[in-house]
Design an enzyme around this catalytic site. Structure first.
Site, PDB file in Angstrom:
ATOM      1  N   SER A 330     -22.378 -35.972   9.102  1.00 50.36           N
ATOM      2  CA  SER A 330     -23.163 -35.992  10.342  1.00 50.36           C
ATOM      3  C   SER A 330     -23.974 -37.261  10.517  1.00 50.36           C
ATOM      4  O   SER A 330     -24.505 -37.516  11.597  1.00 50.36           O
ATOM      5  CB  SER A 330     -24.091 -34.788  10.378  1.00 50.36           C
ATOM      6  N   ASP A 354     -22.788 -24.119  23.550  1.00 56.44           N
ATOM      7  CA  ASP A 354     -21.928 -24.270  22.377  1.00 56.44           C
ATOM      8  C   ASP A 354     -21.439 -22.911  21.895  1.00 56.44           C
ATOM      9  O   ASP A 354     -22.248 -22.075  21.475  1.00 56.44           O
ATOM     10  CB  ASP A 354     -22.732 -24.971  21.283  1.00 56.44           C
ATOM     11  N   ASP A 369     -18.086 -25.193  14.162  1.00 57.13           N
ATOM     12  CA  ASP A 369     -19.402 -25.785  13.945  1.00 57.13           C
ATOM     13  C   ASP A 369     -19.893 -25.290  12.593  1.00 57.13           C
ATOM     14  O   ASP A 369     -19.436 -24.281  12.074  1.00 57.13           O
ATOM     15  CB  ASP A 369     -20.369 -25.333  15.046  1.00 57.13           C
ATOM     16  N   HIS A 375     -24.945 -23.267  18.676  1.00 56.97           N
ATOM     17  CA  HIS A 375     -26.353 -23.601  18.843  1.00 56.97           C
ATOM     18  C   HIS A 375     -26.885 -23.271  20.230  1.00 56.97           C
ATOM     19  O   HIS A 375     -27.962 -23.712  20.589  1.00 56.97           O
ATOM     20  CB  HIS A 375     -26.554 -25.103  18.593  1.00 56.97           C
ATOM     21  N   CYS A 388     -25.303 -30.617  15.842  1.00 52.84           N
ATOM     22  CA  CYS A 388     -24.273 -29.734  16.398  1.00 52.84           C
ATOM     23  C   CYS A 388     -22.899 -30.375  16.301  1.00 52.84           C
ATOM     24  O   CYS A 388     -22.646 -31.444  16.852  1.00 52.84           O
ATOM     25  CB  CYS A 388     -24.626 -29.442  17.859  1.00 52.84           C
TER      26      CYS A 388
END
EC number: 3.4.16.4
Lengths: 625, 369
Positions: A330, A354, A369, A375, A388
């Protein structure tokens, strides 16, 4: 005039002249006879004496090894120093019955079976006339004892060799590196570089790290002494001397305290940390855990230690900060976010709900995810704060691999940063061309989706991540990461400190940069993935957590850290800068198999930052030191 | 016709050349080239450069040999005067090399006037004696000595003790052959012996004293001046009877000898060719000197007798001093070995002398006085 002057009588004059000429001729013959008798004396009577002298007559040129430059940290703490080691050396050519002499020698100084084996090996590998060490690191007592008995051992002598010592041991092993005995391969290289002459008399050369990359300035200039030697090669007296010039001292930008704080913050974890000053590229801390004791290599590492280091599952010799490649996870997202904004694929206000996964159009494959169920409503800001995945799957799909590759490549991914120690690897920022070249396969849409969250083929070193984060923190300005802050030339009384080099400057919209930076600042605040690490700081800091998958999780299966082997757990990442407004430090923490970035990597970064800003040393398990 | 022309040309070229002397000179030069090749460690560039020096010197010799004696006689005073003027100029504006002021920079060429005086002084003295139409009297000797001492003192001041001494010796030969009485020479010898300590204390520089001390005990200064003598003696001594062979002298090939191509070239020769080579070389020199002395003995005038005698004996002196120096029986003075050592100046000076000798020998038709 009382007396008439005699007129010339030619006959008499010529007669007198000839008499004198004859006398001269006789003188010539006599003096030539004198020369001849001198030759006779030298060449017949004394021929043996002079032949012996001619044989014994050797004027040797002895190299004078320069002192190697010292290495200090930014506060003047010494990281690499020199000491003199006494070595007992033998010129095999000058010792008749070597075994007997060694037996006798063993009564004076300790000579182990191993010493003998090592010497026998050296003897095979070198010419007979070369002085070879039989025992190294003699004690003062042994030196004195041998000196007393030296007359009994012609051809054996004690030599003082400068050696390197790294007082901080493994703390800086991956930066400073170490020196090692000059090998045949080194000699070839030195020859090719036309530097061999300067290495006459040098026994060691920089092998890794700073010791290697700054070899030419650390080594110094070899001096020479012309000495007259006697028949057995011992120098009798000095005829002329060109003194050696010591190598330059190096002042590094590293901060020993920060380094120590980082190592302590890691505790028992394996991993890497790179911290640098974004205003100039100076590296402040550079950790690769575990390290090793570089002193082991200086005098030639023995077999056992070598095996221990080389075969250890922890791979202590691997410089993780420089050469360790990990999926950036990330930590890749802020760069993706900027790409989306800059390339017009996203606006700050754009958002969606999401569902917890992303599927390519016409495909049932779900890219999940990290948070089951998703989220909720996610915009760009939130996508960074909560990391996310779904948002970036979509973004990656919208950007396309070529855009990602071209835009994010500008942040140093997939290329060398140009750091001043050797061995840097480029990592990998994949592209369709690369995949075709590498695997002879076409790029698939799914490949892009994985790259979007820093997984898939994506690979980066902790150094590269730090470099990329420096670009963000600096609003697009990049300095070459470097360790050497100052170089001190004692000979010329010169201090060189022009090592700061702006590599490039990206033209990025300040508005977008500020937006991303604000989101990264919120990562460390409540609600962010690093909120725990960011709690109650005396300074502002921004960062991005990351988790880098070590094993692929099968479709439909859930990753459970407790179920997988410790070595297969995810790597935890955290890349940060602080303070947010005017960053003074950028750092990346990678914890191998540490799990999630927020829970293991970010707290380590926090401890390091606490030391940096507040001088607070983290609690250490090993207080014994 | 063509052959006739060549014969004519040949005759024209060689009519004043003494073949016997020329043969000796050529043999010595050849030896010089062979030794030089070894002394320079096989440097053919140096050998070629020396060959050019030799050719130039031979041309000078040929020209001088072709100058009629009358002209040579006439040149004595102007040459001497020029030499003195240049010595004064050197003292005033000369270039300093190695701490000594010996050279005059004339833009294109650098001139060492002391070289000119090696020839000019004997010529001048002989010319002076030649002008005396009576028996030479004591005051004539005084004048001759003054003619001699003026350049000698100037050269000593440069300082160039070696050259000054050699000119002194060449002038002494003139006086000696002119007939200075034995009694006076004996008293002169006593005077010199008495004045030596004074010269030692006041007339010499430190390095000159050191050289003499070193000669007496080379080990005293084994790293400095004595080093040369020691290494040279080792070279000669280790050569043995037959020598180590051409290009095989370890002393010379391993750079133990100082200036192996100039002052110490004999050590190289001696190491590689041994006692046998030395004997042959000395014989060759002896032949050349012998021939010169015969020319001297048959010289037609007082002037030519004195000049020829001085040239012949000075040539010998060079040889003796150089070899004596390298073999350790004389102090180290920078004197090259005639016709063997590398260097253009000495080669030209030597062959110029032989040119005069040849001229004397080949132009005997001058009125006898």
């Amino acid at each position: 005039m009382n007396k008439a002057v005699e007129l010339r009588d030619h006959i008499r004059e010529i007669r007198n002249f000839r008499i004198r000429l004859i006398i001269s001729a006789i003188g010539v013959v006599i003096l030539f006879g004198l020369l001849f008798s001198r030759f006779f004396y030298l060449q017949v009577v004394q021929v043996e004496h002079y032949t012996t002298l001619a044989e014994a007559n050797r004027i040797a040129i002895q190299p004078l090894t320069p002192n190697r430059g010292l290495i200090f940290d930014r506060n003047g703490e010494i990281l690499a120093q020199n000491y003199t080691a006494y070595t007992l050396e033998i010129v095999p050519d000058q010792v008749k019955d070597l075994e007997a002499v060694l037996d006798e020698l063993a009564t004076i100084v300790e000579i182990s079976a191993e010493d003998r084996r090592r010497f026998a090996k050296l003897k095979r590998e070198n010419t007979r006339f070369k002085s070879l060490p039989i025992r190294t690191r003699l004690t003062d007592f042994e030196v004195a004892r041998f000196a007393e008995n030296q007359y009994r051992f012609p051809g054996i002598e004690i030599k003082a060799h400068p050696l390197r010592h790294y007082p901080k041991g493994e703390l800086f092993s991956h930066v400073i590196g170490y020196i090692g005995r000059i090998s045949d391969k080194d000699l070839e290289q030195l020859e090719a570089d036309k530097r061999l002459k300067n290495y006459r008399g040098s026994t060691h050369i920089g092998r890794t790290g700073i010791e290697k990359s700054y070899e030419s300035v650390l080594h110094g200039q070899t001096g020479f002494e012309q000495v007259e030697t006697d028949a057995i090669g011992r120098s009798v007296r000095s005829l002329s001397r060109t003194p050696p010039i010591a190598g330059n001292d190096l002042i590094l930008s590293l901060d020993i305290g920060l380094q120590q704080a980082a190592v302590q913050a890691f505790g028992d974890y394996r991993g890497a940390l790179v911290a640098l000053d974004p205003t100039n590229g100076e590296i402040l801390a550079f950790v690769s855990k575990p390290g090793f004791d570089p002193n082991l290599f200086v005098e030639g590492i023995d077999h056992l230690n070598w095996r221990l280091l080389n075969e250890s599952i922890d791979r202590p010799l691997n410089n993780r900060a420089l050469r360790g490649v990990y999926p950036p996870g990330s930590v890749f997202k802020p760069f993706m976010a900027l790409a989306g904004l800059e390339l017009g694929k996203r606006t700050p206000n754009y958002g969606f709900s999401d569902p917890g996964f992303f599927s390519l159009p016409g495909s049932s494959h779900r890219f999940r995810d990290w948070k089951p169920g998703g989220h909720g409503w996610v915009d760009l800001h939130k996508s960074l704060v909560v990391s996310c995945d779904t948002y970036y799957y979509r973004l990656a799909h919208d950007l396309g691999i070529t855009n990602i590759h071209d835009f994010i490549g500008k942040f140093g991914f997939g290329q060398e940063t140009g750091i001043d120690i050797p061995g840097e690897v480029t990592g990998l920022l994949p592209s369709p061309e690369w995949k075709r070249r590498r695997f002879n396969q076409n790029w698939l849409p799914g490949d892009t989706i994985s790259v979007g969250i820093g997984q898939g083929f994506n690979l980066a070193t902790p150094l590269q991540l730090t470099f990329g984060m420096m670009l963000l923190a600096n609003d697009g300005k990049a300095y070459r990461p470097h360790f050497v802050k100052r170089q001190i030339d004692h000979y010329k009384n010169l201090v060189e400190e022009d090592f700061v080099e702006e590599v490039y400057r990206l033209e990025l919209k300040q508005e977008y940069l500020d937006y991303v930076k604000q989101a990264l600042a919120d990562v460390t605040r409540p609600g962010g993935t690093a909120s725990r690490a960011g709690a109650n700081t005396a300074y502002t800091f921004a960062g991005k957590t990351g988790t880098s998958q070590v094993i692929n999780i099968k479709q439909g299966e859930r990753y459970n850290a407790h179920k997988v082997d410790e070595r297969h757990r995810d790597h935890a990442l955290f890349s940060a800068f602080a303070p947010v407004e005017t960053p003074e430090i950028v750092l990346t923490v990678l914890v191998e198999n540490g799990g999630s970035g927020g829970s293991t990597a970010a707290p380590i970064a926090r401890k390091v930052l606490d030391y940096f800003f507040l001088g607070k040393m983290p609690e250490s398990d090993e207080k014994a030191e | 016709m063509a052959t006739l022309d060549i014969k004519k040309i040949w005759h024209y070229l060689t009519r004043y050349i003494d073949n016997f002397l020329l043969a000796g000179i050529f043999l010595l030069m050849l030896t010089g080239l062979i030794v030089l090749y070894s002394a320079t460690g096989g440097n053919s560039a140096r050998v070629i450069s020396q060959l050019i020096n030799m050719v130039v010197a031979c041309v000078v010799m040929w020209i001088v040999a072709n100058i009629p004696l009358r002209e040579i006689t006439r040149m004595a005073f102007p040459l001497y005067a020029l030499g003195i003027i240049m010595l004064v100029a050197v003292a005033l504006f000369g270039e300093i090399q190695n701490g000594a002021r010996r050279w005059l920079n004339l833009g294109i060429i650098h001139i060492q006037p002391s070289e000119l005086l090696k020839i000019a002084v004997p010529l001048m003295m002989a010319w002076y004696f030649d002008k005396i139409h009576t028996v030479i009297q004591w005051h004539n000797y005084i004048v001759a000595i003054l003619i001699l001492l003026l350049p000698v003192i100037l050269i000593m001041r440069q300082p160039d003790l070696g050259t000054a001494l050699l000119i002194l010796i060449s002038g002494f030969y003139v006086i000696f052959l002119a007939g200075l009485s034995w009694r006076v020479m004996a008293s002169l010898a006593v005077m010199v012996a008495v004045s030596l300590p004074l010269l030692w204390s006041f007339g010499m520089r430190d390095y000159q004293r050191k050289r003499i001390m070193t000669m007496l005990d080379p080990s005293q200064d084994a790293l400095g001046a004595g080093y040369h003598t020691i290494q040279s003696s080792i070279a000669i001594g280790s050569g043995g009877i037959a020598g180590k062979g051409w290009l095989k002298g370890t002393q010379s090939q391993l750079d133990f000898l100082p200036e192996p191509s100039t002052d110490f070239i004999f050590s190289v020769f001696s190491e590689e060719f041994g006692l046998i080579g030395n004997s042959l070389l000395l014989s060759l020199y002896l032949i050349v000197i012998g021939r010169s002395l015969i020319i001297t003995a048959t010289a037609p005038t007082r002037f030519t007798r004195l000049v020829a005698g001085s040239i012949s004996l000075t040539f010998f002196t060079y040889i003796f001093v150089n070899i004596g120096m390298v073999s350790g029986i004389l102090p180290v003075v920078g004197i090259p070995l005639p016709l063997i050592s590398y260097g253009g100046t000495s080669m030209v000076t030597i062959l110029l002398g032989f040119g005069i000798l040849m001229s004397i020998h080949a132009h005997p038709k001058l009125v006898k006085t």
